[in-house]
Design an enzyme around this catalytic site. Structure first.
Site, mmCIF file in Angstrom:
data_model
loop_
_atom_site.group_PDB
_atom_site.id
_atom_site.type_symbol
_atom_site.label_atom_id
_atom_site.label_comp_id
_atom_site.label_asym_id
_atom_site.label_seq_id
_atom_site.Cartn_x
_atom_site.Cartn_y
_atom_site.Cartn_z
ATOM 1 N N HIS A 53 0.811 -1.335 0.000
ATOM 2 C CA HIS A 53 -0.019 -0.092 0.092
ATOM 3 C C HIS A 53 0.843 1.288 0.002
ATOM 4 O O HIS A 53 1.987 1.236 0.676
ATOM 5 C CB HIS A 53 -0.783 -0.095 1.360
ATOM 6 N N ASP A 66 3.153 -4.604 8.100
ATOM 7 C CA ASP A 66 1.827 -3.822 7.973
ATOM 8 C C ASP A 66 0.653 -4.882 8.067
ATOM 9 O O ASP A 66 0.444 -5.455 7.050
ATOM 10 C CB ASP A 66 1.982 -3.153 6.377
ATOM 11 N N GLN A 95 -4.438 -5.323 6.934
ATOM 12 C CA GLN A 95 -5.561 -6.139 6.163
ATOM 13 C C GLN A 95 -5.538 -7.588 7.113
ATOM 14 O O GLN A 95 -6.029 -8.430 6.558
ATOM 15 C CB GLN A 95 -5.295 -6.112 4.867
ATOM 16 N N LYS A 130 -10.614 -0.521 10.879
ATOM 17 C CA LYS A 130 -10.712 -1.847 10.007
ATOM 18 C C LYS A 130 -10.811 -3.194 10.919
ATOM 19 O O LYS A 130 -10.942 -4.244 10.347
ATOM 20 C CB LYS A 130 -9.117 -2.094 9.227
ATOM 21 N N CYS A 172 -4.931 2.494 -3.721
ATOM 22 C CA CYS A 172 -3.360 3.077 -3.176
ATOM 23 C C CYS A 172 -2.355 2.006 -3.111
ATOM 24 O O CYS A 172 -1.749 1.624 -2.240
ATOM 25 C CB CYS A 172 -3.698 3.347 -1.449
HETATM 26 N N1 PLP Z 1 -1.637 -0.953 4.715
HETATM 27 C C1 PLP Z 1 -2.595 -1.480 4.081
HETATM 28 C C2 PLP Z 1 -2.442 -2.852 3.547
HETATM 29 C C3 PLP Z 1 -3.898 -0.898 3.930
HETATM 30 O O1 PLP Z 1 -4.988 -1.780 3.357
HETATM 31 C C4 PLP Z 1 -4.128 0.398 4.456
HETATM 32 C C5 PLP Z 1 -5.552 0.977 4.117
HETATM 33 O O2 PLP Z 1 -6.548 0.440 3.381
HETATM 34 C C6 PLP Z 1 -3.191 1.076 4.991
HETATM 35 C C7 PLP Z 1 -2.009 0.607 5.113
HETATM 36 C C8 PLP Z 1 -3.563 2.319 5.545
HETATM 37 O O3 PLP Z 1 -4.339 2.325 6.715
HETATM 38 P P1 PLP Z 1 -4.783 3.742 7.309
HETATM 39 O O4 PLP Z 1 -5.411 4.210 6.180
HETATM 40 O O5 PLP Z 1 -5.963 3.244 8.232
HETATM 41 O O6 PLP Z 1 -3.678 4.369 7.902
#
Ligand code: PLP
Length: 404
Positions: free
Chosen positions: A121, A198, A201, A224, A362
């Site tokens: 992401h 990270d 998900q 999430k 993203c």
């Molecule tokens: N990393 C992953 C794999 C994501 O799917 C997301 C959001 O969809 C993020 C990071 C960013 O999360 P946040 O916008 O809650 O900071």
């Protein structure tokens, strides 16, 4: 028995209509809906205990502090961290990664290397590029195969004596691929390299045990996880967090301040400058309790049944192209129909009451690797039903015939 209908009654938003159709919410990867008990927990703080945390001797401040610190302990228990000193509250996954990129990044030197994967992401790409504006940091990228699995041979070949970090998603937000994190961490550690995972998900779809994984950093967002927005977690091993300089300066993160010299607070407060989102942090506790009362593994099983069922039905639609077919993937389906534009499909689905995500999610480098601009993405959560999967398929068939 997994009683999805009784569980749905905890989520008032699921009773909504969109364009005269019952809402079918399949954008859970972006954010999950919030059960009544979490909203009530927020209300309770506003109505009964709102006061700034760690600031006052008065009763309300003590109670608000206790609520926040109880959530910290709940998070520690939930991910099996050794100590609450290793649990830092942030605004979300993005801020947690930025914190590590800035602070751990301070310890890096020109010419050091970081291993990322092509499926990251932007939140796990851009902070490292920003670090690259301060220092000459080289990013090494792990590619994927046609199923959307990481190329582990390539991964192993990327380590050298300049490698200082691996930053990798546990689960891809586009492909649903569950990466072999434990194996990747073991490989990195055998090269003396720490790993940031990270977990945005993964955290609401599988049991995460940071000690079992031996993760050095693990990050995720409450929104999430059926929790409030504006709260995230950075788990970090104590020895690393202790080596790292503070991220932001301000109240709460200090020991002693004078114009000549400032000392910093002990962990975890060293990384929590300013007033935290203490109301939502308090309610995050309720979200974790709610999720665990149902059982993360049972939720995953339910989502997996929906994934298998929906994928089979989708494949009957002519021109269906699904991106991400790794075995054991999470309940995320990214797709296109023929050469139709993802935006058109998403917009027409919305008119039929089905909420899906469209675009690059993203993850533009991943889109480039796949040779596409974007996809439509349907993703499941604990409250989705087989009837909703059927409604989605029926809507998709209709959209497909409308687009010709
Ligand atoms: N990393 C992953 C794999 C994501 O799917 C997301 C959001 O969809 C993020 C990071 C960013 O999360 P946040 O916008 O809650 O900071």
């Amino acid at each position: 028995m997994y009683d999805v209908n009784s569980l749905r009654s905890d989520f008032p938003i699921l009773e909504r209509q969109v364009y005269g159709h019952p809402l079918v919410y399949l954008d859970n990867t972006a954010t999950t809906q919030t059960p009544r008990c979490v909203v009530e927990a927020i209300e309770n703080v506003y109505y009964n205990t709102k006061a700034n945390v760690h600031r006052g001797v008065h009763t309300l401040s003590q109670e608000a502090t206790d609520l926040q610190e109880a959530t910290r302990e709940r998070v520690r228990e939930f991910i099996n961290a050794k100590s609450t000193e290793e649990i830092i509250f942030t605004r979300g996954t993005t801020e947690a990664i930025n914190l590590v990129a800035s602070s751990y990044g301070d310890l890096l030197e020109n010419g050091d290397e970081i291993i990322l994967t092509v499926m990251e992401h932007h939140a796990n790409i851009v902070p490292w590029q920003l670090l690259g504006r301060r220092k000459r940091i080289i990013l090494r990228i792990v590619p994927i195969n046609e199923k959307g699995e990481l190329d582990m041979v390539a991964y192993r070949s990327l380590f050298n004596d300049r490698t200082k970090l691996v930053a990798v998603c546990h689960v891809s937000n586009v492909l649903g691929t569950v990466n072999p994190i434990k194996e990747m961490i073991a490989e990195a550690h055998s090269n003396g390299v720490p790993v940031l995972v990270d977990g945005a998900q993964a955290i609401s779809h599988m049991k995460v045990d940071v000690q079992d994984l031996n993760a050095d950093f693990y990050v995720f967002s409450s929104h999430k996880m059926y929790g409030p927005s504006g709260v995230g977690v950075l788990y970090g091993k104590k020895y690393l967090l202790e080596m790292m300089p503070p991220y932001q300066g301000g109240g709460e993160m200090i020991g002693q301040v004078s114009f000549d010299h400032t000392t910093f607070a002990a962990l975890p407060f060293k990384f929590e400058a300013g007033t935290p989102d203490f109301v939502d942090i308090a309610a995050f506790h309720t979200a974790i309790d709610y999720m665990t009362s149902i059982g993360v593994e049972r939720i995953a099983e339910h989502e997996h049944e929906l994934l298998t069922y929906t994928t089979e039905k989708m494949m009957e639609i002519p021109g269906m192209r699904i991106f991400g077919t790794a075995p054991g993937k999470c309940a995320v389906i990214s797709f296109l129909i023929g050469n139709e534009h993802h935006y058109d499909i998403g917009m027409l689905l919305d008119k039929l009451g089905v909420a899906v995500r469209t675009g690059h999610h993203c993850a533009q480098p991943l889109m480039s690797a796949l040779g596409i601009e974007g996809t439509v993405r349907a993703s499941f959560a604990m409250y989705n039903t087989k009837a909703e999967a059927d409604a989605f398929i029926a809507a998709l068939r209709r959209v497909s015939s409308m687009l010709g």
